[in-house]
Scaffold this motif. Sequence first.
Motif: not given
Length: 100
Positions: A1-11
């Motif tokens: 879940m944390r990886k998805i949030i980090l990827i979304g924030l990066f995008l």
Amino acid sequence: MRKIILIGLFLLIVLGISSCGPYNLFKDINEENGLKEFVSKDHKFKGQEIIEIDYKGSDTYYIQTKDEEKIRHYIVMRYQASVMNGHWKVFEQTSIGCYY
């Protein structure tokens, strides 16, 4: 879940930087809006009504305008001087027989 949030924030950060920076990805994706913006600011098209915009390929457009009763034909080409500097060249059709 944390990886998805980090990827979304990066995008979101990358999209924010690209839309506010000198090299705007959205203008390259939607080239016709960039052309319309250029035509509205260019002095050659002042007082002329745009009748037709036709994409001819390879960042080249055919533009037909009307100035009172006279119809004019233009070829507009976009070229990249560098990665961040795109420019437009405007050529008016002057010959008879549709030769540019």
